[in-house]
Design a protein around this motif. Structure first.
Motif, PDB file in Angstrom:
ATOM      1  N   MET A   1       0.829  -1.198   0.000  1.00  0.00           N
ATOM      2  CA  MET A   1       0.000   0.000   0.000  1.00  0.00           C
ATOM      3  C   MET A   1       0.873   1.260   0.000  1.00  0.00           C
ATOM      4  O   MET A   1       1.994   1.243   0.468  1.00  0.00           O
ATOM      5  CB  MET A   1      -0.900   0.022   1.257  1.00  0.00           C
ATOM      6  N   VAL A   2       0.289   2.328  -0.501  1.00  0.00           N
ATOM      7  CA  VAL A   2       0.946   3.634  -0.455  1.00  0.00           C
ATOM      8  C   VAL A   2       0.096   4.519   0.437  1.00  0.00           C
ATOM      9  O   VAL A   2      -1.128   4.529   0.326  1.00  0.00           O
ATOM     10  CB  VAL A   2       1.042   4.254  -1.869  1.00  0.00           C
ATOM     11  N   ASN A   3       0.752   5.211   1.364  1.00  0.00           N
ATOM     12  CA  ASN A   3       0.043   6.104   2.270  1.00  0.00           C
ATOM     13  C   ASN A   3      -0.005   7.496   1.641  1.00  0.00           C
ATOM     14  O   ASN A   3       1.028   8.031   1.262  1.00  0.00           O
ATOM     15  CB  ASN A   3       0.778   6.136   3.612  1.00  0.00           C
ATOM     16  N   ILE A   4      -1.209   8.059   1.537  1.00  0.00           N
ATOM     17  CA  ILE A   4      -1.341   9.377   0.908  1.00  0.00           C
ATOM     18  C   ILE A   4      -1.850  10.389   1.926  1.00  0.00           C
ATOM     19  O   ILE A   4      -2.814  10.117   2.653  1.00  0.00           O
ATOM     20  CB  ILE A   4      -2.315   9.318  -0.286  1.00  0.00           C
ATOM     21  N   LEU A   5      -1.185  11.540   1.980  1.00  0.00           N
ATOM     22  CA  LEU A   5      -1.570  12.592   2.924  1.00  0.00           C
ATOM     23  C   LEU A   5      -1.948  13.864   2.174  1.00  0.00           C
ATOM     24  O   LEU A   5      -1.337  14.194   1.150  1.00  0.00           O
ATOM     25  CB  LEU A   5      -0.402  12.919   3.871  1.00  0.00           C
ATOM     26  N   TYR A   6      -2.933  14.566   2.707  1.00  0.00           N
ATOM     27  CA  TYR A   6      -3.355  15.855   2.132  1.00  0.00           C
ATOM     28  C   TYR A   6      -3.262  16.911   3.226  1.00  0.00           C
ATOM     29  O   TYR A   6      -3.735  16.680   4.341  1.00  0.00           O
ATOM     30  CB  TYR A   6      -4.800  15.756   1.630  1.00  0.00           C
ATOM     31  N   PHE A   7      -2.677  18.061   2.897  1.00  0.00           N
ATOM     32  CA  PHE A   7      -2.513  19.095   3.918  1.00  0.00           C
ATOM     33  C   PHE A   7      -3.224  20.403   3.558  1.00  0.00           C
ATOM     34  O   PHE A   7      -3.450  20.702   2.379  1.00  0.00           O
ATOM     35  CB  PHE A   7      -1.030  19.390   4.148  1.00  0.00           C
ATOM     36  N   ALA A   8      -3.512  21.154   4.601  1.00  0.00           N
ATOM     37  CA  ALA A   8      -4.039  22.530   4.506  1.00  0.00           C
ATOM     38  C   ALA A   8      -5.288  22.598   3.619  1.00  0.00           C
ATOM     39  O   ALA A   8      -6.229  21.826   3.816  1.00  0.00           O
ATOM     40  CB  ALA A   8      -2.936  23.468   4.041  1.00  0.00           C
ATOM     41  N   SER A   9      -5.287  23.506   2.627  1.00  0.00           N
ATOM     42  CA  SER A   9      -6.486  23.701   1.802  1.00  0.00           C
ATOM     43  C   SER A   9      -6.841  22.420   1.038  1.00  0.00           C
ATOM     44  O   SER A   9      -8.011  22.173   0.745  1.00  0.00           O
ATOM     45  CB  SER A   9      -6.281  24.864   0.835  1.00  0.00           C
ATOM     46  N   PHE A  10      -5.850  21.599   0.733  1.00  0.00           N
ATOM     47  CA  PHE A  10      -6.118  20.344   0.022  1.00  0.00           C
ATOM     48  C   PHE A  10      -6.949  19.401   0.882  1.00  0.00           C
ATOM     49  O   PHE A  10      -7.877  18.756   0.405  1.00  0.00           O
ATOM     50  CB  PHE A  10      -4.803  19.650  -0.356  1.00  0.00           C
ATOM     51  N   LYS A  68       6.839   3.260  -4.496  1.00  0.00           N
ATOM     52  CA  LYS A  68       6.715   1.809  -4.283  1.00  0.00           C
ATOM     53  C   LYS A  68       5.921   1.560  -2.999  1.00  0.00           C
ATOM     54  O   LYS A  68       5.637   2.513  -2.245  1.00  0.00           O
ATOM     55  CB  LYS A  68       8.101   1.181  -4.192  1.00  0.00           C
ATOM     56  N   ALA A  69       5.602   0.314  -2.749  1.00  0.00           N
ATOM     57  CA  ALA A  69       4.828  -0.054  -1.553  1.00  0.00           C
ATOM     58  C   ALA A  69       5.506   0.473  -0.293  1.00  0.00           C
ATOM     59  O   ALA A  69       6.727   0.401  -0.177  1.00  0.00           O
ATOM     60  CB  ALA A  69       4.679  -1.558  -1.478  1.00  0.00           C
ATOM     61  N   GLY A  70       4.716   1.009   0.612  1.00  0.00           N
ATOM     62  CA  GLY A  70       5.252   1.508   1.876  1.00  0.00           C
ATOM     63  C   GLY A  70       5.622   2.977   1.851  1.00  0.00           C
ATOM     64  O   GLY A  70       5.918   3.570   2.890  1.00  0.00           O
ATOM     65  N   ASP A  71       5.602   3.597   0.675  1.00  0.00           N
ATOM     66  CA  ASP A  71       5.962   5.015   0.573  1.00  0.00           C
ATOM     67  C   ASP A  71       4.847   5.908   1.102  1.00  0.00           C
ATOM     68  O   ASP A  71       3.669   5.532   1.102  1.00  0.00           O
ATOM     69  CB  ASP A  71       6.250   5.401  -0.883  1.00  0.00           C
ATOM     70  N   GLU A  72       5.250   7.086   1.545  1.00  0.00           N
ATOM     71  CA  GLU A  72       4.292   8.106   1.981  1.00  0.00           C
ATOM     72  C   GLU A  72       4.327   9.245   0.964  1.00  0.00           C
ATOM     73  O   GLU A  72       5.369   9.859   0.753  1.00  0.00           O
ATOM     74  CB  GLU A  72       4.679   8.627   3.370  1.00  0.00           C
ATOM     75  N   VAL A  73       3.191   9.476   0.325  1.00  0.00           N
ATOM     76  CA  VAL A  73       3.089  10.535  -0.683  1.00  0.00           C
ATOM     77  C   VAL A  73       2.201  11.639  -0.120  1.00  0.00           C
ATOM     78  O   VAL A  73       1.114  11.358   0.380  1.00  0.00           O
ATOM     79  CB  VAL A  73       2.468   9.988  -1.989  1.00  0.00           C
ATOM     80  N   ALA A  74       2.685  12.883  -0.176  1.00  0.00           N
ATOM     81  CA  ALA A  74       1.891  13.993   0.358  1.00  0.00           C
ATOM     82  C   ALA A  74       1.626  15.034  -0.725  1.00  0.00           C
ATOM     83  O   ALA A  74       2.491  15.307  -1.556  1.00  0.00           O
ATOM     84  CB  ALA A  74       2.615  14.638   1.534  1.00  0.00           C
ATOM     85  N   PHE A  75       0.410  15.575  -0.691  1.00  0.00           N
ATOM     86  CA  PHE A  75       0.024  16.650  -1.616  1.00  0.00           C
ATOM     87  C   PHE A  75      -0.346  17.876  -0.800  1.00  0.00           C
ATOM     88  O   PHE A  75      -1.096  17.774   0.171  1.00  0.00           O
ATOM     89  CB  PHE A  75      -1.176  16.210  -2.459  1.00  0.00           C
ATOM     90  N   PHE A  76       0.168  19.031  -1.209  1.00  0.00           N
ATOM     91  CA  PHE A  76      -0.164  20.254  -0.473  1.00  0.00           C
ATOM     92  C   PHE A  76       0.060  21.499  -1.323  1.00  0.00           C
ATOM     93  O   PHE A  76       0.750  21.457  -2.350  1.00  0.00           O
ATOM     94  CB  PHE A  76       0.632  20.340   0.838  1.00  0.00           C
ATOM     95  N   PRO A  77      -0.510  22.640  -0.898  1.00  0.00           N
ATOM     96  CA  PRO A  77      -0.324  23.898  -1.629  1.00  0.00           C
ATOM     97  C   PRO A  77       1.033  24.513  -1.275  1.00  0.00           C
ATOM     98  O   PRO A  77       1.710  24.032  -0.374  1.00  0.00           O
ATOM     99  CB  PRO A  77      -1.470  24.764  -1.091  1.00  0.00           C
ATOM    100  N   PRO A  78       1.437  25.584  -1.989  1.00  0.00           N
ATOM    101  CA  PRO A  78       2.693  26.266  -1.647  1.00  0.00           C
ATOM    102  C   PRO A  78       2.717  26.635  -0.159  1.00  0.00           C
ATOM    103  O   PRO A  78       1.683  26.981   0.416  1.00  0.00           O
ATOM    104  CB  PRO A  78       2.666  27.517  -2.523  1.00  0.00           C
ATOM    105  N   VAL A  79       3.897  26.571   0.439  1.00  0.00           N
ATOM    106  CA  VAL A  79       4.006  26.751   1.895  1.00  0.00           C
ATOM    107  C   VAL A  79       3.989  28.239   2.275  1.00  0.00           C
ATOM    108  O   VAL A  79       4.380  29.096   1.474  1.00  0.00           O
ATOM    109  CB  VAL A  79       5.269  26.078   2.433  1.00  0.00           C
ATOM    110  N   THR A  80       3.523  28.518   3.485  1.00  0.00           N
ATOM    111  CA  THR A  80       3.373  29.924   3.907  1.00  0.00           C
ATOM    112  C   THR A  80       3.777  30.117   5.376  1.00  0.00           C
ATOM    113  O   THR A  80       3.137  30.855   6.108  1.00  0.00           O
ATOM    114  CB  THR A  80       1.913  30.386   3.719  1.00  0.00           C
ATOM    115  N   GLY A  81       4.859  29.444   5.791  1.00  0.00           N
ATOM    116  CA  GLY A  81       5.281  29.586   7.191  1.00  0.00           C
ATOM    117  C   GLY A  81       6.100  30.846   7.441  1.00  0.00           C
ATOM    118  O   GLY A  81       6.219  31.705   6.583  1.00  0.00           O
ATOM    119  N   GLY A  82       6.692  30.896   8.605  1.00  0.00           N
ATOM    120  CA  GLY A  82       7.572  31.996   8.975  1.00  0.00           C
ATOM    121  C   GLY A  82       6.852  33.145   9.633  1.00  0.00           C
ATOM    122  O   GLY A  82       5.661  33.198   9.681  1.00  0.00           O
TER     123      GLY A  82
END
Lengths: 82, 159
Positions: A1-10, A68-82
């Motif tokens: 399996m592939v672990n998929i993460l979504y952050f912030a507005s996504f 590949k199996a076991g990977d963590e894939v993340a999708f997110f918008p442009p970052v805005t820290g600081g």
């Protein structure tokens, strides 16, 4: 399996923070193509979004990055820290 | 597996506020070779894009954010001769005038510390996975857009 993460507005737009998908895609781009079939929202967020940011296993990645199996894939918008 | 705190002792991501004096003192502990400490503190502004901001909420990507910050910190140590450095970034809800981020750099001579602190902040802005969401006084909530000027600030450090 592939672990998929979504952050912030996504996460809010797609209505989920994470999910698991069978590891049957060789690249991030192939995974995106399948996710985009879920509907217009997914297509706009992942396929047509020129601002899409991608990470694989905590490193900056692109649509061409191999996965590949076991990977963590993340999708997110442009970052805005600081 | 080690937790992030053990893996990256000079990176802290926390909800709690920080004390500049305490952190600067810790950074200098055990060093008599330091001649300069430059600290940058970022704080919550009450106006953004012309609107009053009531609440600012910071989200991050646990694991990747620490790794990205450590990479930026080590890059600064590669580019300039530094004795010590520290990055603290707060997450969660904050309010106008609150402290958000601390970058502290210590070196033998001031030039290196000034440059490195500036570099770390510019890179953090465009490379570390944090996202800001602001609540306006009327209750409207919006994600903060990334700025072209931040990308330009990063570009000045290109080698």
């Amino acid at each position: 399996m592939v672990n998929i993460l979504y952050f912030a507005s996504f996460r809010e737009m797609l209505g989920q923070a994470d999910e698991q998908m069978p590891a049957q895609h060789s690249t991030v781009g192939a995974l995106i193509s399948e996710l985009a079939q879920r509907g217009d929202l997914w297509k706009q967020a992942l396929l047509e979004n020129t601002n899409l940011q991608i990470a694989v296993n905590h490193d900056v990645a692109s649509r061409e990055t191999a996965i590949k199996a076991g990977d963590e894939v993340a999708f997110f918008p442009p970052v805005t820290g600081g | 597996m080690k937790n992030a705190e053990e893996m990256y002792p000079y990176i802290k991501i926390q909800q709690a506020d920080f004390d500049l004096t305490v952190e600067n003192a810790k950074l200098r502990t055990g060093h008599k070779d330091i001649g300069a400490v430059v600290s940058f503190v970022g704080t919550v502004r009450d106006i953004n894009e012309g609107d009053e901001v009531a609440i600012l909420e910071l989200e991050h990507y646990p694991g990747m954010t620490e790794k990205a910050l450590e990479k930026i910190r080590l890059e600064a140590h590669d580019r300039w001769s530094l004795e010590a450095s520290l990055i603290i970034h707060r997450i969660g809800k904050m309010y106008p005038a609150d402290q958000i981020v601390l970058v502290a750099v210590a070196s033998r001579h001031r030039e290196n510390a000034f440059h490195a602190a500036h570099f770390i902040m510019d890179y953090l802005k465009t490379n570390a996975p944090f996202w800001k969401k602001e609540t306006l006084p009327d209750g409207d909530v919006r994600w903060v857009d990334s700025r072209v000027s931040d990308k330009e600030a990063e570009a000045r450090w290109a080698v």
